[in-house]
Write a protein that holds these residues in place. Structure first.
Motif, PDB file in Angstrom:
ATOM      1  N   GLY A   1       0.824  -1.194  -0.078  1.00 11.36           N
ATOM      2  CA  GLY A   1       0.073   0.172  -0.206  1.00 11.36           C
ATOM      3  C   GLY A   1       1.010   1.390   0.077  1.00 11.36           C
ATOM      4  N   ARG A   2       2.096   1.073  -0.551  1.00  9.88           N
ATOM      5  CA  ARG A   2       2.900   2.342  -0.631  1.00  9.88           C
ATOM      6  C   ARG A   2       2.973   2.731  -2.055  1.00  9.88           C
ATOM      7  N   PRO A   3       3.532   3.898  -2.326  1.00 12.52           N
ATOM      8  CA  PRO A   3       3.686   4.565  -3.650  1.00 12.52           C
ATOM      9  C   PRO A   3       4.836   3.905  -4.345  1.00 12.52           C
ATOM     10  N   ILE A   4       4.734   4.249  -5.606  1.00 15.04           N
ATOM     11  CA  ILE A   4       5.867   3.683  -6.369  1.00 15.04           C
ATOM     12  C   ILE A   4       6.509   5.065  -6.993  1.00 15.04           C
ATOM     13  N   LEU A   5       8.003   5.465  -6.615  1.00 13.68           N
ATOM     14  CA  LEU A   5       8.557   6.657  -7.284  1.00 13.68           C
ATOM     15  C   LEU A   5       9.411   6.307  -8.405  1.00 13.68           C
ATOM     16  N   TYR A   6       9.054   7.253  -9.611  1.00 16.62           N
ATOM     17  CA  TYR A   6       9.690   6.937 -10.641  1.00 16.62           C
ATOM     18  C   TYR A   6      10.224   8.294 -11.060  1.00 16.62           C
ATOM     19  N   VAL A   7      11.557   8.185 -11.239  1.00 17.68           N
ATOM     20  CA  VAL A   7      12.550   9.407 -11.550  1.00 17.68           C
ATOM     21  C   VAL A   7      13.252   9.175 -12.944  1.00 17.68           C
TER      22      VAL A   7
ATOM     23  N   ALA B   1      -4.971   2.655 -21.841  1.00 17.12           N
ATOM     24  CA  ALA B   1      -4.422   1.242 -22.378  1.00 17.12           C
ATOM     25  C   ALA B   1      -5.115   0.198 -21.131  1.00 17.12           C
ATOM     26  N   ALA B   2      -5.069   0.575 -19.926  1.00 19.42           N
ATOM     27  CA  ALA B   2      -5.127  -0.428 -18.951  1.00 19.42           C
ATOM     28  C   ALA B   2      -6.714  -0.131 -18.267  1.00 19.42           C
ATOM     29  N   GLY B   3      -7.416   0.685 -19.194  1.00 27.30           N
ATOM     30  CA  GLY B   3      -8.688   1.054 -18.858  1.00 27.30           C
ATOM     31  C   GLY B   3      -8.973   1.498 -17.553  1.00 27.30           C
ATOM     32  N   ARG B   4      -8.176   2.158 -16.820  1.00 26.73           N
ATOM     33  CA  ARG B   4      -8.284   2.938 -15.654  1.00 26.73           C
ATOM     34  C   ARG B   4      -8.257   4.372 -15.573  1.00 26.73           C
ATOM     35  N   THR B   5      -8.632   5.109 -16.546  1.00 27.88           N
ATOM     36  CA  THR B   5      -8.649   6.433 -16.667  1.00 27.88           C
ATOM     37  C   THR B   5      -9.072   7.145 -15.387  1.00 27.88           C
ATOM     38  N   ASP B   6     -10.005   6.794 -14.900  1.00 27.59           N
ATOM     39  CA  ASP B   6     -10.626   7.215 -13.440  1.00 27.59           C
ATOM     40  C   ASP B   6      -9.578   7.297 -12.327  1.00 27.59           C
ATOM     41  N   ALA B   7      -8.444   6.402 -12.550  1.00 27.21           N
ATOM     42  CA  ALA B   7      -7.519   6.440 -11.407  1.00 27.21           C
ATOM     43  C   ALA B   7      -6.316   7.320 -11.782  1.00 27.21           C
ATOM     44  N   TYR B   8      -6.265   7.916 -12.940  1.00 27.36           N
ATOM     45  CA  TYR B   8      -5.283   8.909 -13.511  1.00 27.36           C
ATOM     46  C   TYR B   8      -5.334  10.277 -12.680  1.00 27.36           C
ATOM     47  N   ASN B   9      -4.305  10.486 -12.131  1.00 27.00           N
ATOM     48  CA  ASN B   9      -4.158  11.687 -11.521  1.00 27.00           C
ATOM     49  C   ASN B   9      -2.946  12.586 -11.676  1.00 27.00           C
ATOM     50  N   PRO B  10      -3.373  13.542 -12.512  1.00 30.85           N
ATOM     51  CA  PRO B  10      -2.014  14.126 -13.207  1.00 30.85           C
ATOM     52  C   PRO B  10      -1.377  15.103 -12.204  1.00 30.85           C
ATOM     53  N   ASP B  11      -1.873  15.123 -10.923  1.00 29.53           N
ATOM     54  CA  ASP B  11      -1.026  16.103 -10.013  1.00 29.53           C
ATOM     55  C   ASP B  11       0.183  15.060  -9.290  1.00 29.53           C
ATOM     56  N   LEU B  12       0.085  13.906  -9.629  1.00 33.78           N
ATOM     57  CA  LEU B  12       1.237  13.063  -9.199  1.00 33.78           C
ATOM     58  C   LEU B  12       2.509  13.155  -9.902  1.00 33.78           C
TER      59      LEU B  12
ATOM     60  N   CYS C   1      11.333   2.131  -6.101  1.00 33.56           N
ATOM     61  CA  CYS C   1      11.853   3.242  -6.851  1.00 33.56           C
ATOM     62  C   CYS C   1      12.570   2.916  -8.167  1.00 33.56           C
ATOM     63  N   PHE C   2      12.156   3.606  -9.148  1.00 32.23           N
ATOM     64  CA  PHE C   2      12.749   3.503 -10.545  1.00 32.23           C
ATOM     65  C   PHE C   2      13.570   4.737 -10.841  1.00 32.23           C
ATOM     66  N   TYR C   3      14.953   4.414 -11.231  1.00 33.55           N
ATOM     67  CA  TYR C   3      15.585   5.598 -11.753  1.00 33.55           C
ATOM     68  C   TYR C   3      15.999   5.123 -13.158  1.00 33.55           C
ATOM     69  N   MET C   4      15.438   5.710 -14.271  1.00 38.01           N
ATOM     70  CA  MET C   4      15.479   5.467 -15.459  1.00 38.01           C
ATOM     71  C   MET C   4      15.738   6.717 -16.423  1.00 38.01           C
TER      72      MET C   4
ATOM     73  N   ILE D   1       1.516   5.894  -8.421  1.00 32.84           N
ATOM     74  CA  ILE D   1       2.976   6.002  -9.164  1.00 32.84           C
ATOM     75  C   ILE D   1       3.062   7.542  -8.948  1.00 32.84           C
ATOM     76  N   GLU D   2       4.340   7.880  -8.472  1.00 35.11           N
ATOM     77  CA  GLU D   2       4.262   9.493  -8.211  1.00 35.11           C
ATOM     78  C   GLU D   2       5.758   9.608  -9.219  1.00 35.11           C
ATOM     79  N   VAL D   3       5.562  10.869 -10.040  1.00 32.42           N
ATOM     80  CA  VAL D   3       6.861  11.167 -10.817  1.00 32.42           C
ATOM     81  C   VAL D   3       6.876  12.606 -10.802  1.00 32.42           C
ATOM     82  N   PRO D   4       8.138  12.884  -9.865  1.00 34.59           N
ATOM     83  CA  PRO D   4       8.779  14.409  -9.884  1.00 34.59           C
ATOM     84  C   PRO D   4       9.419  14.395 -10.911  1.00 34.59           C
ATOM     85  N   THR D   5       9.431  15.579 -11.734  1.00 32.15           N
ATOM     86  CA  THR D   5      10.347  15.628 -12.859  1.00 32.15           C
ATOM     87  C   THR D   5      11.399  17.070 -12.460  1.00 32.15           C
ATOM     88  N   SER D   6      12.351  17.174 -13.084  1.00 33.36           N
ATOM     89  CA  SER D   6      13.246  18.146 -12.993  1.00 33.36           C
ATOM     90  C   SER D   6      13.108  19.110 -14.314  1.00 33.36           C
TER      91      SER D   6
END
Lengths: 473, 468, 233, 347
Positions: B256-262, B317-328, B355-358, B294-299
């Motif tokens: 139940g914790r978030p995913i960080l994507y950098v 594509a996953a059919g979950r547009t309701d869950a999409y939150n652009p603020d993240l 954590c993803f660092y890509m 999933i949280e994506v802070p960008t530089s």
């Protein structure tokens, strides 16, 4: 007490001890001194020497040119008239604390000397001899006072200095700093010649005694503490410690520092981008007259170059991203950016990396090292050859590892494994070098804290060595 | 503490030499070269010309030839300006000295006042005489010449580079010969060549090999893209670490914790960021399926919008547009450490499970990876920055090394274009390997056998093909 | 329309820049394009500031957690921007004292310089310096000699770490400089590793990356890779 | 909980503290004693020096300062020494920056070195600050063929047409060498790819430790001199300091009337062993020297090198202790790792 608290205590303790030690020893710390002066300019007409014949640039008509010069320069003295336009502002030059200390010592010595009246007879006839005797006596006394000052005094008695006849020019300036002999001589020379050193400072011989008096009442010390910079230095030190505090634990101080750096850096980049790039390179092309007249007077005036409307439009489109509607337009600019970099890199990487690196690797596997006498050095040749062979094998093996079309099995797998070994050695080297760099950066920060702020060490010889050592032992 | 410019020394040396040459030349000067012709160097990038001449017959002790060219307009202007300046300065100084002397000696004016008055007079002298100063403009053929180069006695051709493509030039050549008494003498100037404008030609031949190599590499990539598009299978070797994506996302869901994507700290113009965004598409899709946050802070702000669009389409594509939150998915700051401070603070505060660092990373790699490690997150990294790889290798669970990262992006996207281009690049590597092996063997053979022709072949290949 | 125009812009700009490398007549076109690029890059700084403003204003108006820090961000942002944009406290250029805006905003002593010297510089430099601590922590907790590869990595690191300081010289100074084993002196060994193994590894990486960049650039210019426009296709 | 467990779960703040002490204490010790560790230049540092030394005085050197305060600890000393060598040699220096903060780096390094030690250099004739330009590699790509397009003015707002030393500069091809101090992107790699390779110009790179390994493959074809990390800076610094001292002594000897070949030989000798200068001046051969020149020579021989030219060498002290700590930490970490694993395996 648990381990966390102990750690905190150790870290804070070390700094508190350093701070307290510094605060109670020596002569203060973390101060910045500056020398204040006037920057004044005057607009004059001067002859032009280097215009080629027949070329009369703007403002250069009749072999003369209107130009601003420093008010103390020869041109200003020669050509300035009462009605010439003038401008002035305060100039501030930082000086090292040592200069300030030395000036203070010198001034104290000078003051002590000047306060000693000449005891013998001083009549008009042998005034010259009497003055010389007195001068030597004063110098001796001044030297004695200065020698006793291993520790520089921080407080300056400006009132006393004024009475002693100091003006800004003769006493505390960075140039004469420390040289009280010169200052004393200047006063005496003036006394010999006219009995007067300047309008405000007077050398009076009365009742057979010589004294230096001054009528100036608001002598501004040239060298003094700069409050804005000193506060800045302390702020910098506090920010440094605030960031380091994150090592212990995330805390509001760190978060504040973090927010400050975010805000300041974004604005900093904006300002630099505007003044260093947009104004000279874009506005300077689109509205050269305006830019030349108001912002960059040194810019050569020319006609507007309307081709630069293109980047202006692209720039405006990029800013559409901030607008509520039409954000897709910024993609046009993005397309320009991406297209430019892709094309630039495609050619440069193939030329500078791909071809040049192949070029550098192609060399004879057998390397002959020749001695000074022309014979082949077998031992060196052997190692040089091994070196070249290793290099070529390494490049090939690593390339194999980055080959994605074939599974890493069998012979390919073995070669790829050698490639991995080379890569790991490469990464090890990178690791070693990176460690090296990081530590140097930390050392630089500690140097800031210990040198600029705490005045614990003095590698640049900015303060007297005595001050630094005395605070520790 | 500047040493006197040696340029001056060479100049004075040259002058001395010229004088010497002139003196000895008065006796029996060698004949000047004839048929001096200058032509623009064909098929170049501009700024070069070729001068040819005929070597005069029967010159005793022929040493070589000196090639001179005319000054350009800007060279003349600045030389004339300097000469005028020097002349006027001399006038000014002279006038000052005279007037000062006169005032002090004759009129008995105090030195300070005299100096001031004299300066005013000197200034007037400059203004009065400014038109009377005309700098010299002489040389053979009524022009001013600049020495280009001196060449040996068997040369009748010189390629002159470093010319300005927008200026016209004429050339002339001197014969230099040894005299019987051991001195050196110079002929009279040859006739000047015709005017030549060293323009750039349509094609720069020197750079053609680069063009062909570029075309070859691009051709390979394009070929395999179309190969893949036509449906023929393209195999990519297994890339360890990619299978871990699902595992990491799954664990985040469980905890139940978030995913960080950098996606790195560079802008969209960096290809690693592009690859990072491609991988983000896949990670976001998995996250949408698993219903993980999933949280994506960008530089960079551009990266932010690219990431938003990518994540949005993944959720679609996953059919979950309701869950999409652009603020993240948001922009933090361009400043490297402002961003790092924010991201590491975020890790400590939110304790992401994965954590993803890509993307493209610099010094922040270690801070991020170490901080992520300290909160116990599964970490997967991918970058082509060699300097940051050791830290990712050490502190992350899986690392995509260099090109592996690009390959992974291709593999994940599953697009024929990506896979085909990967295959095309592999072809490039085969070429490199072949060239390296053959090149080294031939170079070795050349050294061992001492064969001149082999050596020339290697030199030619390295000199003109590999360094265009 | 939304997609077509950017694709054409990319293709045209890219084509111009590539051919300007080979056709000297078109070189000035390439120069223009790269100069425009620089201007747009500067505008991107403005965009960065604008985005920051937007994000933090939203945070404040939403009263998100930590909005007080957003206030600090906005406060320092506007203060820095004000002293910089309006050249507050900047003396004019000494050559043109009558043009009040001619001064150098970054010159020593200006308020903008003060912000740089006493805020920006210590903060960013200290952030970087923190890496020394993290690297030490990572050394203790993360760098494990799990397998042969890791041993190679760590062993190389040791040699470099020792060889690039006085310690390396001190430890192996007993090996004669001109003897057959001089290559085993740590300072020599570290040079050897850098010039052979490191060069080989990095050369392969460099060649691979160059190929990758050429391939990707090609795809971008031909419109095959549109990920920069957002979305996969 | 036994010792191994406790060590395995050691609070990382203890490690932070150790690192802090390992760096901080040597700084204080070196700061007070003023002693630095000896430096032997490696071929790469010597090559960097030689490239600039072999150029004629008055050569045009492009000084590209692509770093920020964050990397000043490593690159500041290199920048200082680069300027010192060029100023002493009499090269003309053109400073540019591709990093927004690089403009401040140019100001601080020039004011420290030129302002403090070479005040007779004239701005606009011996050195010029062209400031920052945005555009990363696009800047380099453009100035390779057209300089004025990107740099219409210098950083002080003077048109390049009005700057004497900008005469004859139309593109990067007009420079004799490029010196780059780089902390990342854009930086040394971009200068190699976009300038040094196509123009075949000598390029000297001073870079951070992070970048250094990636720059090695370019040596010696595309990069002629490479200074990596603070060690490279320290080596180069010591080479430059030694050379400057011998140059100054050479001047003193020549002005004192010693003939040219003899004085260069002597200067080299005294630079290696400064204390010899004071004894030598009593010898018969020194009789020809004027007393002022003699005093000057002894002063030069006995004067300490100014603190700002020893920055890198001072930092090698904390470097040494911290490296040893790092090695100790890795070994300790692995020892604990294997100890726990073995125990874990036996259970």
């Amino acid at each position: 007490m648990n381990r966390q608290q102990l750690t905190l205590l150790s870290i804070v303790g070390i700094f508190v001890i350093l701070l307290v030690a510094r605060a109670f020893t020596g002569n203060g710390f973390g101060r910045i001194y500056v020398e204040r002066g006037d920057a004044s300019f005057v607009k004059v007409e001067v002859p032009v020497l280097d215009t080629p014949d027949g070329e009369e640039a703007e403002g250069k008509a009749d072999g003369v040119r209107w130009t601003w010069v420093d008010a103390s320069s020869d041109e200003a003295v020669d050509f300035a008239k009462a009605e010439s336009p003038r401008a002035a502002w305060e100039s501030v030059t930082p000086v090292s604390p040592r200069v300030y200390f030395e000036a203070t010592i010198a001034n104290e010595a000078l003051q002590a000397a000047a306060e000693t009246a000449y005891a013998g007879a001083m009549t008009g006839v042998d005034l010259g001899t009497a003055l010389e005797t007195w001068r030597l006596a004063l110098l001796e006394k001044a030297n004695a006072v200065a020698a006793g000052k291993a520790q520089p005094a921080v407080e300056v008695n400006w009132a006393a200095l004024r009475t002693a006849g100091f003006t800004r020019k003769t006493s505390i300036s960075a140039k004469a700093g420390g040289d009280f002999t010169a200052s004393l001589d200047a006063i005496f020379d003036a006394a010999r010649a006219t009995g007067e050193s300047d309008a405000e400072t007077t050398f009076v011989v009365a009742d057979g005694r010589g004294t230096v008096t001054t009528t100036a009442d608001d002598v501004v010390p040239a060298i003094g503490l700069s409050w804005s910079r000193t506060i800045g230095l302390w702020l910098a030190a506090i920010f440094t410690l605030a960031i380091f505090s994150f090592l212990y634990k995330d805390n509001p101080l760190y978060k504040t520092a973090e927010s400050v750096v975010v805000g300041v850096s974004a604005a900093y980049w904006m300002v630099i981008g505007l003044w260093d790039m947009i104004v000279p390179n874009l506005l300077g092309q689109l509205a050269p007259g305006f830019v030349q007249g108001n912002l960059i007077p040194g810019l050569a005036a020319s006609d507007p170059n309307w081709a630069y409307l293109v980047p202006a439009i692209f720039g405006a489109l990029l800013l559409m991203r901030l607008a509520p509607k039409g954000q897709y337009l910024s993609l046009w600019t993005l397309a320009f950016i991406v297209g430019t970099t892709a094309a630039l890199r495609m050619v440069a990487y193939i030329e500078g990396d791909f071809l040049s690196q192949i070029n550098a690797t192609i060399a004879p596997l057998y390397q002959e090292v020749v001695n000074a006498d022309g014979t082949v050095n077998g031992y060196s040749s052997f190692w040089a050859s091994v070196r070249q062979i290793t290099l070529v094998i390494g490049v090939l093996a690593c390339l194999t590892y980055f080959f994605f079309s074939v599974e890493h099995k069998g012979a390919v797998g073995k070669v790829a494994r050698v490639g991995i070994w080379f890569l790991m050695i490469t990464f090890g080297a990178a690791f070693g070098f990176t460690v090296m760099g990081r530590i140097a950066l930390l050392a630089a920060r500690f140097e800031f804290l210990f040198d600029d702020w705490l005045w614990l060490i003095d590698p640049m010889n900015q303060r007297s060595a005595a001050v630094a050592v005395s605070c520790l032992f | 503490m500047k040493r006197p410019s040696s340029l001056l020394q060479t100049n004075s040396l040259l002058a001395m030499l010229t004088v010497m040459v002139m003196i000895s030349g008065a006796f029996a000067a060698p004949p000047a070269p004839t048929d001096v012709v200058a032509e623009d160097l064909p098929a170049d990038g501009g700024g070069a010309a070729v001068v040819t001449w005929t070597i005069p017959e029967g010159v005793d002790g022929l040493e070589g030839f000196q090639v001179w060219r005319t000054e350009t307009v800007s060279e003349s202007t600045s030389r004339v300006g300097n000469e005028r300046g020097a002349a006027l300065l001399a006038i000014q100084n002279q006038a000052y000295a005279n007037e000062y002397q006169r005032l002090v000696d004759v009129e008995g004016v105090a030195p300070e006042d005299a100096s001031m008055q004299a300066r005013a007079v000197a200034r007037q002298a400059v203004i009065d005489q400014r038109t009377s100063v005309t700098p010299t403009e002489t040389g053979p053929h009524g022009r001013f010449w600049v020495l280009v180069d001196t060449v040996s006695d068997d040369t009748d051709r010189l390629q002159v580079g470093k010319l300005s493509p927008s200026d016209e030039y004429r050339f002339m050549v001197y014969t230099v010969a040894k005299t019987s008494d051991g001195g050196v003498e110079k002929s009279a100037a040859s006739a000047e060549s015709g005017m030549v404008l060293p323009v750039a030609s349509g094609i720069d031949v020197k750079r053609l090999p680069l063009f062909f190599i570029l075309a070859l590499l691009c051709g390979a990539v394009l070929f395999f893209i179309y190969w893949a598009r036509s449906g023929r299978p393209i195999t990519i070797r297994k890339i360890a670490g990619l299978s871990a994506v699902d595992e990491a996302v799954g664990r985040a869901t469980e905890m139940g914790r978030p995913i960080l994507y950098v996606p790195g700290i560079q802008d969209m113009d960096d290809l690693q960021t592009v690859a990072g965004i491609t991988v983000l598409g896949r990670v976001a899709k998995t996250a949408a399926e698993y219903d993980a946050r999933i949280e994506v802070p960008t530089s960079r702000s551009l990266v932010m919008s690219a990431a938003r669009e990518t994540v949005h389409s993944s959720y679609l594509a996953a059919g979950r547009t309701d869950a999409y939150n652009p603020d993240l998915i948001y922009y933090v700051t361009d400043e490297q450490f402002g961003y790092t401070a924010y991201a590491s603070g975020l890790i400590v505060r939110e304790k992401p499970a994965a954590c993803f660092y890509m993307g493209c990373f610099f010094a922040e790699s270690l801070i991020l990876a170490e901080t992520g490690n300290s909160v116990g997150a599964i970490q997967i990294a991918g970058t082509a920055m060699p300097s940051q790889l050791p830290f990712f290798v050490a502190a992350c669970d899986y690392t995509l090394i260099g090109e592996e990262f690009f390959a992974a992006s291709a593999y994940l996207s599953g697009q024929p274009d990506q896979l085909g281009s990967l295959k095309g690049q592999d072809m490039g590597k085969i070429i490199v390997g072949a060239v390296l092996i053959v090149g080294c063997l031939i170079a070795t053979a050349a050294v061992v056998t001492g064969s001149e022709s082999l050596m020339h072949a290697v030199d030619w290949f390295k000199g003109s093909v590999l360094s265009a | 329309m939304k997609r077509i125009v950017p694709l054409w812009i990319t293709a045209i700009v890219g084509l111009v820049l590539i051919i300007s490398n080979f056709l000297p007549g078109t070189r000035s076109w390439g120069e223009e394009a790269t100069t425009w690029f620089g201007i747009i890059a500067a505008v991107a700084f403005v965009l960065g500031g604008g985005s920051l403003l937007k994000v933090h204003l939203k945070k404040i108006s939403d009263r998100n957690s930590g909005w007080a820090y957003s206030m600090i961000v906005l406060g320092t942002f506007s203060a820095t921007l004000a002293v910089g944009l309006f050249k507050i406290g900047v003396s004019p250029n000494p050559a043109f004292p009558d043009v009040p805006w001619s001064g150098d905003v970054q010159g020593q002593g200006t308020p903008f310089w003060w912000v740089y010297e006493y805020v920006f510089k210590p903060l960013t430099a200290t952030m970087f310096a923190m890496l020394a601590f993290y690297i030490a922590s990572a050394a203790f907790r993360a760098f494990r000699a799990k397998n042969f590869e890791a041993v190679l990595l760590l062993g190389t690191a040791f040699i470099i770490l020792l060889g690039r300081t006085f310690a390396g010289y001190f430890m192996t100074s007993w090996i004669p400089v001109d003897g057959p084993f001089s290559g085993l002196r740590l300072e020599e060994l570290s040079v050897y590793i850098m010039q052979v193994f490191n060069t080989a590894g990095n050369r392969a990486i460099i060649i691979g990356i160059a190929l990758g960049i050429a391939g990707t650039s090609l795809k971008i210019l031909m419109g095959l890779d549109r990920s920069y426009l957002g979305g996969g296709d | 909980m036994n010792l191994i467990d406790r060590m395995a779960n050691l609070d990382r703040r203890w490690i932070f503290l150790m690192m802090g002490l390992a760096v901080g204490i040597p700084i204080i010790v070196i700061g007070i004693t003023g002693k630095t560790l000896p430096e032997e230049p490696t071929p790469l540092a010597q090559a960097a020096f030689d490239v600039l030394d072999d150029l004629e005085p008055g050569s045009r050197i492009l000084m590209a300062w692509d770093f920020d305060p964050a990397s000043e600890g490593e690159l500041g000393p290199m920048a200082t020494s680069f300027i010192r060598q060029c100023a002493q040699k009499g090269h003309r220096m053109y400073f540019i920056a591709l990093w927004p903060v690089g403009a401040q780096m140019i100001r601080s390094s020039t004011s420290r070195v030129i302002g403090g030690y070479y005040p007779d250099l004239v701005y606009g004739e011996d050195w010029v600050d062209l400031g920052f330009k945005a555009g990363n590699e696009a800047v380099i790509k453009t100035i390779v063929t057209d300089f004025a397009q990107y740099f219409p003015t210098d950083a002080r707002g003077t048109s390049v047409d009005a700057i004497p030393m900008m005469e004859g500069i139309s593109s990067l091809a007009n420079f004799d060498a490029i010196v780059n101090a780089s902390a990342g992107y854009p930086g040394s790699k971009e200068w190699v790819l976009y300038a040094a390779t196509p123009l075949k110009k000598p390029l000297i790179v001073g870079c951070t430790g992070v970048q250094a390994p990636q720059m090695y493959p370019y040596v010696p074809n595309q990069v002629q001199g490479l200074l990596g990390a603070i060690k490279g800076a320290a080596e180069y610094e010591s080479v430059v300091n030694k050379w400057v001292r011998s140059e100054q002594m050479l001047d003193a000897l020549e002005s004192g009337g010693i003939t040219e070949p003899a004085s260069s030989e002597l200067a080299a000798r005294f630079a290696a062993n400064p204390s010899e200068a004071s004894t030598w001046t009593t010898e018969a051969a020194a009789a020809a020297m004027s007393p002022e020149a003699k005093t000057r020579l002894i002063e030069l021989a006995s004067a300490p090198t100014p603190g700002i030219f020893l920055e890198a060498q001072r930092r090698m002290g904390p470097q040494l202790v911290a490296h040893l700590l790092m090695i100790g930490l890795i070994i300790a970490g692995n020892a604990i790792f294997f100890a726990t694993r073995r125990r874990g395996g036996s259970q």
